[in-house]
Design an enzyme around this catalytic site. Structure first.
Site, short mmCIF file in Angstrom:
data_model
loop_
_atom_site.label_atom_id
_atom_site.label_comp_id
_atom_site.label_asym_id
_atom_site.label_seq_id
_atom_site.Cartn_x
_atom_site.Cartn_y
_atom_site.Cartn_z
N ASP A 479 0.83 -1.20 0.00
CA ASP A 479 0.00 0.00 0.00
C ASP A 479 0.87 1.25 0.00
O ASP A 479 2.08 1.20 0.27
CB ASP A 479 -0.88 -0.04 1.26
CG ASP A 479 -2.18 0.72 1.11
OD1 ASP A 479 -2.32 1.50 0.15
OD2 ASP A 479 -3.07 0.54 1.97
N ASP A 549 -10.63 2.18 -3.18
CA ASP A 549 -11.15 1.99 -1.83
C ASP A 549 -12.67 2.03 -1.82
O ASP A 549 -13.28 1.78 -0.78
CB ASP A 549 -10.62 3.08 -0.90
CG ASP A 549 -9.28 2.67 -0.33
OD1 ASP A 549 -8.88 1.52 -0.50
OD2 ASP A 549 -8.62 3.53 0.30
C1 DGJ Z 1 -5.85 1.79 1.88
C2 DGJ Z 1 -6.22 0.55 1.11
O1 DGJ Z 1 -6.69 0.89 -0.15
C3 DGJ Z 1 -7.23 -0.24 1.91
O2 DGJ Z 1 -7.67 -1.35 1.18
C4 DGJ Z 1 -6.60 -0.67 3.19
O3 DGJ Z 1 -5.54 -1.54 2.93
C5 DGJ Z 1 -6.12 0.55 3.96
N1 DGJ Z 1 -5.29 1.39 3.15
C6 DGJ Z 1 -5.35 0.14 5.18
O4 DGJ Z 1 -4.79 1.20 5.83
#
Ligand code: DGJ
Length: 743
Positions: A479, A549
């Site tokens: 991430d 997200d």
């Molecule tokens: C952003 C990601 O896109 C989410 O799926 C998740 O992993 C969060 N970060 C975790 O902090």
């Protein structure tokens, strides 16, 4: 699939069965663009395409010759300051303050295959016969600098990969302020420009606008390719649609700041440039040092937008993505993020994993919150050791239990970031990007590590190496949750600062390379607050990427539709999440959530223990459906049929067809049910016109030609009459899948 050089006219012709790309050496030694488009016959002389008319008041290179004006000539890699008034492909500052350069042809080589770009992601040829590469060497005699322009044409793809490299060969240093990967001049501007725009949680919407005089461009200055614009644009003819017509695609294999623009000048030519964003970019080259640009891949299709997308899908799936997972269908996963956020312990995780395993899910992914003191987003990034309260048996203890259930274990990491409240920051405050004397902006309470520094990348490599070797990790979600601000490398000199954003990305690539080399069987999924770094550069290392997200099925239809413009379904991370949806609070049917998520790398992101018996049964069926069809979905030919970005946006449809055209899966999404609505049909694509298909679930037999010309009937039966209580099938947010099997 040759690259031909015609000595007498000094013309290069790169061609395969689908495309031709023509340019020539001009009389001043620079390169003039002649043609790019559908394959045409080869011949010796295309000089007339330069259209060298006498120009009354233009800047001309030779006294007495009013025809040779760089202001008008279509060029390959134009310079600043020698007559061309459009945006240049490159710009070099010299110690005397001059920006004027003029590179002239010296020699060229044509070789089979495609050389790698050191330290950079790029498309590749697995066998030498698959591609041919032309390297044109140019030289500026005032600044003693080499410029090499690379062109690769692939045998099977209507695509040309381009890049450029500069090498300084004098004692006095030069400073590169602009070095684009590609510049291409079109003789007209009768185009519409397509771009993928958005923001966090609404990434890659398709936008289309007619080209107009002046500059129209897209860019990122966020330090990553970003969610504002994707590093892609297309120029299509006004009558081009998904199924037919001409379109040119431009895609940058890069994950950092970029600029892509179309510049229409007063005489109506259109110049496309694409590469690292020149603002705040400066790269000093001393004697013997080189700078290599990232690669840009341009595609031509006369089969509409689907033709362009399929060219990118096939090339990127098979000759950009690499390694163990490239050709393998992807495991169905369960991720605990939306099920628990930071609030979990080992028992809770095992409960979620058990429920998933019983329904056939293959991989459990432990998301954010497992390390340091991480129980909110304010702390612990950088402290990559398991939290002993949440995971008393460590990562290996948890991973062992997951494996004992018969599942693989996957892990979330965010290696590029640091929290103020972390041992890493306390030990190395100078490892953070921060401008002297200035407050550092946070993003999600976190700060960016200076990946331009080798010691930072080395440190993270050793740390992650230890984690990956201690616990049986099969999958990594990498991430990156904020953009870069106050970009300054602490302790480095002034000349270095203009290189930091690019060096940062090279550092990210370096870490990926070392980890994927050492752990070739780990499946990497990239992520950046969802899809803020969904770009071809990342796909070279991580064959799949978390698309957004936003997990709401209705929004996902748009996000996945836009993403498919360039990126193959095997790269699009898509999960079924709970309702009401956590981002939009919307309730959508469980089957629709799956019908959307199937068209990607499928998984679940909720606590399956919370489902009703009926829902649990449905999930079981969904998992088994995906196992049966994932090969078709992830490796078939994808066609967009109805766009959510056109008309009232109420209907979307797409389909995927197996390579042998014996099986196809059509998805139809209808957002709001309409009162007493009209009839609806979808004309399919890509089928064998001669084959008769059984259409499930209707069990009607229809020939391919019928389905493609007359269409598949999707009318809502008896709408307006209260006949059904099945809200999920017939109410708002309904969707249907049709499986077509050749008889
Ligand atoms: C952003 C990601 O896109 C989410 O799926 C998740 O992993 C969060 N970060 C975790 O902090």
């Amino acid at each position: 699939m040759p690259i031909i050089y015609h000595e007498t006219t000094q013309t290069f012709h790169l061609y395969n069965n689908k495309i031709s790309y023509l340019f020539k050496i001009l009389k001043n030694g620079q390169l003039g663009q002649l043609y790019f488009g559908k394959r045409i016959h080869d011949k010796e002389n295309f000089d007339y395409l330069l259209e060298l008319f006498p120009r009354a008041m233009s800047a001309c290179a030779y006294e007495g010759d009013k025809t040779f004006s760089l202001e008008h000539i279509k060029q390959e890699y134009p310079a600043y300051g020698t007559g061309d008034m459009r945006y240049p492909a490159y710009e070099i500052l010299q110690t005397n303050g001059s920006h004027i350069t003029s590179f002239a042809y010296v020699s060229h080589e044509i070789r089979p295959g495609k050389p790698a770009l050191p330290g950079l992601p790029a498309t590749y040829a697995e066998r030498e016969e698959e591609a041919e590469t032309l390297a044109v060497h140019l030289w500026d005699e005032v600044i003693h600098t080499d410029l090499i322009l690379f062109y690769t044409i692939f045998e099977q793809h209507p695509a040309i990969a381009r890049s450029a490299s500069f090498t300084c060969r004098q004692e006095e240093p030069i400073v590169i302020h602009r070095a684009m990967s590609l510049s291409l001049d079109f003789p007209d501007y009768d185009f519409e420009m397509i771009e993928l725009t958005g923001a966090w949680a609404r990434e890659r919407s398709v936008k289309c606008r007619p080209l107009e005089h002046g500059v129209q461009g897209i860019y990122s200055m966020r330090g990553c390719s970003g969610n504002g614009f994707n590093p892609f644009l297309a120029l299509k003819r006004p009558n081009t649609d998904e199924a037919s017509g001409e379109v040119y695609g431009f895609s940058l294999v890069y994950s950092g700041n970029f600029l892509a623009q179309a510049d229409v000048e007063p005489f109506g030519t259109a110049r496309v440039t694409m590469g690292i964003h020149p603002d705040r970019f400066s790269w000093k080259l001393c004697n013997g040092e080189s700078f290599q640009t990232p690669e840009a891949v341009t595609v031509y299709s006369d089969q509409g937008l689907n033709g362009m997308s399929q060219a990118y899908h096939t090339l990127y799936r098979s000759r950009l993505a690499r390694g163990f997972w490239r050709d393998r269908t992807r495991p169905i996963l369960i991720n605990n993020w939306e099920a628990t956020y930071f609030d979990f312990n080992e028992d809770r995780i095992i409960q979620i994993a058990k429920a998933a395993q019983q329904l056939g899910v293959e991989l459990f992914v432990l998301d954010d919150g497992w390390y340091g003191k991480r129980s909110s987003d304010t702390t612990s990034l950088g402290d990559w050791y398991p939290n002993p309260e949440k995971l008393p048996n460590g990562l290996s203890g948890l991973a062992g239990k997951i494996q004992a259930l018969g599942m693989k274990f996957g892990l979330w990491i965010e290696p590029e970031m640091v929290s103020y409240d972390s041992d890493l920051y306390r030990a190395h405050p100078d490892w953070m990007l921060a401008a002297p004397g200035r407050r550092s902006s946070h993003g999600r309470n976190q700060y960016v590590l200076d990946f331009s520094k080798k010691e930072v990348v080395d440190y993270l490599f050793h740390l992650l190496d230890r984690i990956f070797s201690e616990a049986p990790v099969s999958y990594i979600k990498w991430d990156m949750n904020r953009c870069m601000t106050e970009v300054f490398s602490q302790g480095a000199g002034p000349d270095y600062q203009g290189t930091v954003p690019h060096r940062y990305i090279l550092g990210v690539y370096d870490l990926y390379q070392r980890l994927t080399d050492k752990y070739p069987e780990i499946l990497f999924e990239s992520c950046a607050s969802g899809g803020a770094r969904f770009d071809p550069g990342m796909l070279y290392y991580a064959p799949q990427c978390w698309a957004s997200d936003d997990t709401d099925a209705v929004e996902r239809i748009k996000i996945q539709y836009g993403t498919s413009m360039v990126y193959p379904l095997s790269s699009i991370g898509a999960h079924v999440s709970a309702v009401p949806n956590h981002q939009l609070l919307r309730n959508t049917p469980l089957q629709t959530r799956a019908n959307v998520a199937y068209f990607g790398t499928f998984g679940y992101e909720l606590d399956l223990n919370q489902l009703s018996e009926r829902e649990t049964e449905m999930v079981k069926e969904q998992v088994s459906f995906m196992k049966q069809h994932r090969e078709l979905i992830q490796y078939g030919d994808f066609y967009r049929l109805i766009s959510p970005f056109e008309g009232d946006g109420n209907r979307t449809s797409w389909m995927v067809v197996s390579k042998d055209r014996k099986t196809a899966l059509v998805a139809y999404y209808r957002i709001l049910r309409q009162m007493n609505g009209g009839y609806s049909r979808i004309r399919l694509q890509g089928l064998d016109p001669q084959s008769c298909y059984t259409v499930s679930p209707s069990n009607i037999s229809q020939y391919g030609d019928e389905l493609m010309n007359l269409g598949l009937l999707t009318s809502d039966i008896n709408s307006g009459e209260f006949y059904s209580h099945d809200l999920e099938k017939d109410g708002d947010y309904a969707s249907r899948l049709y499986l077509l099997t050749a008889e």
